[in-house]
Structures are given as C-alpha cells and as structure tokens.
Write an enzyme that holds these catalytic residues in place. Sequence first.
Site, PDB file in Angstrom:
ATOM      1  N   HIS A  17       0.859  -1.207   0.000  1.00 52.86           N
ATOM      2  CA  HIS A  17       0.000   0.000   0.000  1.00 52.86           C
ATOM      3  C   HIS A  17       0.885   1.244   0.000  1.00 52.86           C
ATOM      4  O   HIS A  17       1.481   1.581   1.017  1.00 52.86           O
ATOM      5  CB  HIS A  17      -0.894   0.008   1.245  1.00 52.86           C
ATOM      6  CG  HIS A  17      -1.860   1.155   1.298  1.00 52.86           C
ATOM      7  ND1 HIS A  17      -3.196   0.980   1.575  1.00 52.86           N
ATOM      8  CD2 HIS A  17      -1.695   2.486   1.121  1.00 52.86           C
ATOM      9  CE1 HIS A  17      -3.806   2.147   1.561  1.00 52.86           C
ATOM     10  NE2 HIS A  17      -2.913   3.091   1.297  1.00 52.86           N
ATOM     11  N   HIS A  19       1.396   5.437  -1.768  1.00 50.94           N
ATOM     12  CA  HIS A  19       0.979   6.562  -2.620  1.00 50.94           C
ATOM     13  C   HIS A  19       2.224   7.126  -3.291  1.00 50.94           C
ATOM     14  O   HIS A  19       3.103   7.661  -2.611  1.00 50.94           O
ATOM     15  CB  HIS A  19       0.303   7.654  -1.783  1.00 50.94           C
ATOM     16  CG  HIS A  19      -0.932   7.164  -1.103  1.00 50.94           C
ATOM     17  ND1 HIS A  19      -2.195   7.296  -1.657  1.00 50.94           N
ATOM     18  CD2 HIS A  19      -1.106   6.496   0.064  1.00 50.94           C
ATOM     19  CE1 HIS A  19      -3.083   6.742  -0.850  1.00 50.94           C
ATOM     20  NE2 HIS A  19      -2.453   6.248   0.204  1.00 50.94           N
ATOM     21  N   LYS A 103      -9.640  -0.382  -5.414  1.00 52.77           N
ATOM     22  CA  LYS A 103      -9.648   0.275  -4.106  1.00 52.77           C
ATOM     23  C   LYS A 103     -10.999   0.911  -3.834  1.00 52.77           C
ATOM     24  O   LYS A 103     -11.516   1.676  -4.645  1.00 52.77           O
ATOM     25  CB  LYS A 103      -8.554   1.358  -4.094  1.00 52.77           C
ATOM     26  CG  LYS A 103      -8.480   2.189  -2.819  1.00 52.77           C
ATOM     27  CD  LYS A 103      -7.861   1.422  -1.660  1.00 52.77           C
ATOM     28  CE  LYS A 103      -7.933   2.196  -0.358  1.00 52.77           C
ATOM     29  NZ  LYS A 103      -6.745   2.948  -0.041  1.00 52.77           N
ATOM     30  N   HIS A 140     -10.430   1.153   2.171  1.00 55.96           N
ATOM     31  CA  HIS A 140     -10.199   2.193   3.183  1.00 55.96           C
ATOM     32  C   HIS A 140     -11.407   2.133   4.112  1.00 55.96           C
ATOM     33  O   HIS A 140     -12.484   2.603   3.773  1.00 55.96           O
ATOM     34  CB  HIS A 140     -10.066   3.581   2.539  1.00 55.96           C
ATOM     35  CG  HIS A 140      -9.749   4.648   3.555  1.00 55.96           C
ATOM     36  ND1 HIS A 140      -8.547   5.304   3.600  1.00 55.96           N
ATOM     37  CD2 HIS A 140     -10.473   5.131   4.595  1.00 55.96           C
ATOM     38  CE1 HIS A 140      -8.540   6.154   4.627  1.00 55.96           C
ATOM     39  NE2 HIS A 140      -9.707   6.070   5.236  1.00 55.96           N
ATOM     40  N   HIS A 178      -4.441  -0.472   6.120  1.00 49.85           N
ATOM     41  CA  HIS A 178      -3.948   0.336   7.255  1.00 49.85           C
ATOM     42  C   HIS A 178      -4.856   0.269   8.491  1.00 49.85           C
ATOM     43  O   HIS A 178      -5.393   1.278   8.935  1.00 49.85           O
ATOM     44  CB  HIS A 178      -3.710   1.795   6.853  1.00 49.85           C
ATOM     45  CG  HIS A 178      -4.758   2.409   5.966  1.00 49.85           C
ATOM     46  ND1 HIS A 178      -6.093   2.438   6.284  1.00 49.85           N
ATOM     47  CD2 HIS A 178      -4.649   3.028   4.775  1.00 49.85           C
ATOM     48  CE1 HIS A 178      -6.732   3.049   5.310  1.00 49.85           C
ATOM     49  NE2 HIS A 178      -5.899   3.417   4.391  1.00 49.85           N
ATOM     50  N   ASP A 251       1.525   2.746   3.469  1.00 51.55           N
ATOM     51  CA  ASP A 251       0.663   3.924   3.293  1.00 51.55           C
ATOM     52  C   ASP A 251       1.501   5.205   3.255  1.00 51.55           C
ATOM     53  O   ASP A 251       1.030   6.269   3.672  1.00 51.55           O
ATOM     54  CB  ASP A 251      -0.410   4.018   4.379  1.00 51.55           C
ATOM     55  CG  ASP A 251      -1.562   4.943   3.969  1.00 51.55           C
ATOM     56  OD1 ASP A 251      -1.681   5.259   2.764  1.00 51.55           O
ATOM     57  OD2 ASP A 251      -2.335   5.352   4.850  1.00 51.55           O
TER      58      ASP A 251
HETATM   59  O1  DOR Z   1      -3.306   9.764   5.567  1.00 57.91           O
HETATM   60  C1  DOR Z   1      -3.674   9.400   4.472  1.00 57.91           C
HETATM   61  N1  DOR Z   1      -3.158   9.936   3.352  1.00 57.91           N
HETATM   62  N2  DOR Z   1      -4.612   8.456   4.380  1.00 57.91           N
HETATM   63  C2  DOR Z   1      -5.148   8.121   3.208  1.00 57.91           C
HETATM   64  O2  DOR Z   1      -5.994   7.288   3.191  1.00 57.91           O
HETATM   65  C3  DOR Z   1      -4.752   8.824   1.966  1.00 57.91           C
HETATM   66  C4  DOR Z   1      -3.423   9.374   2.076  1.00 57.91           C
HETATM   67  C5  DOR Z   1      -3.083  10.360   0.993  1.00 57.91           C
HETATM   68  O3  DOR Z   1      -3.316  10.051  -0.181  1.00 57.91           O
HETATM   69  O4  DOR Z   1      -2.528  11.423   1.299  1.00 57.91           O
HETATM   70 ZN    ZN Z   2      -3.335   5.090   1.646  1.00 57.39          ZN
END
Ligand code: DOR
Ligand code: ZN
Length: 348
Positions: A17, A19, A103, A140, A178, A251
């Site tokens: 997971h 980003h 997702k 999520h 998460h 995450d």
């Molecule tokens: O803290 C987070 N940031 N939780 C999420 O689910 C998304 C992520 C983000 O994309 O910044």
């Molecule tokens: Zn995330």
Amino acid sequence: MSDAPDSITIRRPDDWHVHLRDGAMLQAVAQITARQFARAIVMPNLTPPVTTAAMAEEYRERILSALDFGTHFTPLMTAYLTDSTDPDDLAAGHASGALTAAKLYPANATTNSAHGVTDVAKLAPVLERMQDIGMVLCVHGEVTDAEIDIFDREAVFIDRHLSRIVKDFPELKVVFEHVTTEDAVQFVESAGENVGATITPQHLHINRNAMLVGGIRPHAYCLPVAKREQHRLALRKAATSGSAKFFLGTDSAPHAREAKESACGCAGIFNAPFALESYLQVFAEEDALEQFEGFASLHGPAFYGLPVNEGTITLEQVDHRVPDTFEAGGTELVPFHAGETLHWRLAE
Ligand code: DOR
Ligand code: ZN
C-alpha cells in the site's frame, strides 16, 4: 535486545500500500520506494483518480519513467472504484495484468476521495465480478458520516459495511488497509483466509498522543488517525504474531511540507525512506525478529497469489539519524521519524 543479531537478511520485501503521486512528486518519491521494495500496490487517488484499466496502464508507465535506469521495481496497479465502475473494464484489466486490485474509498474519507463510492450497496455487481475472478478488493475502512467521531470511524465501518461485504461475498479477497484498531484486528482474525490487512509503520510506533501532546504535530497526522495506546499494542501484537493475515503496507503518503504545516493540514505520513528500518525496530522491540520476513516478504504475496521475490536484502544494526527533510521538486517532505535515531539500516 542485547542478544539480537547485528544483521538480518530476508527475501526482498514488497509494499502492499503506497501513494506515489504524479508529476514532480512522483519523480521525487518513486525511487525512494523502489530502493526498499521489489513491488508495491500503488494507490489510485490521483487528481483525477485512476478509475479505468487504461488509466492504470498510463500511470504505470509514468511510474516506470520516474525510476533511475536499471531499477528493478514492479508497480502493481489499482483502480479507484466509483459509483459508475464498469465490471467488464475491471475484469479485462485484471486479465491483462493492467490491474492487480481495486480500491474502495468511501466518498470523502480521505485525500482525493471525493469521487469515491457513495453507497457500498451499489457496488454489488462490481464485487460479485471481483469475487468471481479472484481480484483483490483493497478497502479504506472508515465511514464518512459527519456525526461519527473520527476516532470511531473505523470500528463503525466494520459494523455498517465491512461485515456485510464479507458476508455477502464470502469468497472475495479483501484487504482491510492500514488497520488502526483492536476492533479491526479482531475482525480480520475472526474472518476467513480471504480477509487480510496491511499495517503501517506509524500505527505501530505512535498513538494519538504523538499528534496532540505538547503541541499539534501535523507530521503525525494521517488517516485513519492514530488511536489510543490499547489499539497500538493490538496492532503490534498482530504484526509480530506470525499470522499470514497481516502484512506490510506503508501507506507512505507524501504531502509538501507547506500542505502539512497549515491551518488545514493534509493527512498522510511520508515514511518511504526508512520504512523497513521503522518496521524492523518494532519487531526487534517485540523480540520477534523471526517473524519479520513473513510480515515483510511472504504473507503479502501469498495473499495476492503472487510469487515471492527472488533475492534478499540485509538490514544492519547501526544507529543513524533520520534527516529532517527530503527535497522534492522544489518543496520539502518531512519524513516519518525526522530527527530521530533509528537502530537498523538497509545495507546498500
Ligand atoms: O493519511 C492518508 N493519506 N490516508 C489516506 O488514506 C490517503 C493518504 C493520501 O493520499 O494522502
Ligand atoms: Zn493510503
């Protein structure tokens, strides 16, 4: 911990997971994740979100272009589910290898989730199809209802939605992403083998005090938000238990420093630079070094039905200070553990 070995070698791990963003931020962070992990499940919450197999293919190409020449890293792509997701497109993308998972963001749960699903019940045809083809659903798990306290949103999501999804689609592979609560750990443990969970480094290290005691600390803010100590302890127990249901998902969610240090700071913790070091410290503290490889490198591939990686990595026991910032396309990122000393370091 005095009798701990001074290095540990495990099969190459994956991040289930992450980003990676797009544009200049992608250029800044892609290599950082690729240095630690062989593969990663890449979240689709771009602006606009990655909603189709074709968009995922294009995004994968942009990720690969952002890597240094010769880097061996496989982005595993996900589609962002909306009220109008086409099950045929998902199935075709899954069959071609364009998509590994889909997702589910409840609408407005977090960063760039305004296009998320407004009514989970409407997803039934999509989930039915995913169940049939063995495609993983990443969830999520937080409700977004204004009247639900932010610290309760994960537990309420289980009661209102996740328990229903798992009951209605008993064969669907579901990753509860998460997880942050004892409730989520218990839910996952008591569900079938088709239900697993990722755990972030931050939720193993910090509770909500880290955000709020002695001043408000935006770099400790992410969603789902860190909970009480009781929950952190439950997560540490689950992660280090050896249960194949729990696996590594950072995450890592980079936001420019000014977007975090603001009157309305963004949710997300940038933990990619020392994610393995951060997790390993927890396993060492819990006297569970022998469970680290399962969590980092074996349980995730088994859940996703993918082979484990070839090759190994080694982490050495050596103290090092985490930098205060990382440069990122003209701005700065403040990493998790900034300014702290970590006790393990990935060997180059
Ligand atoms: O803290 C987070 N940031 N939780 C999420 O689910 C998304 C992520 C983000 O994309 O910044
Ligand atoms: Zn995330």
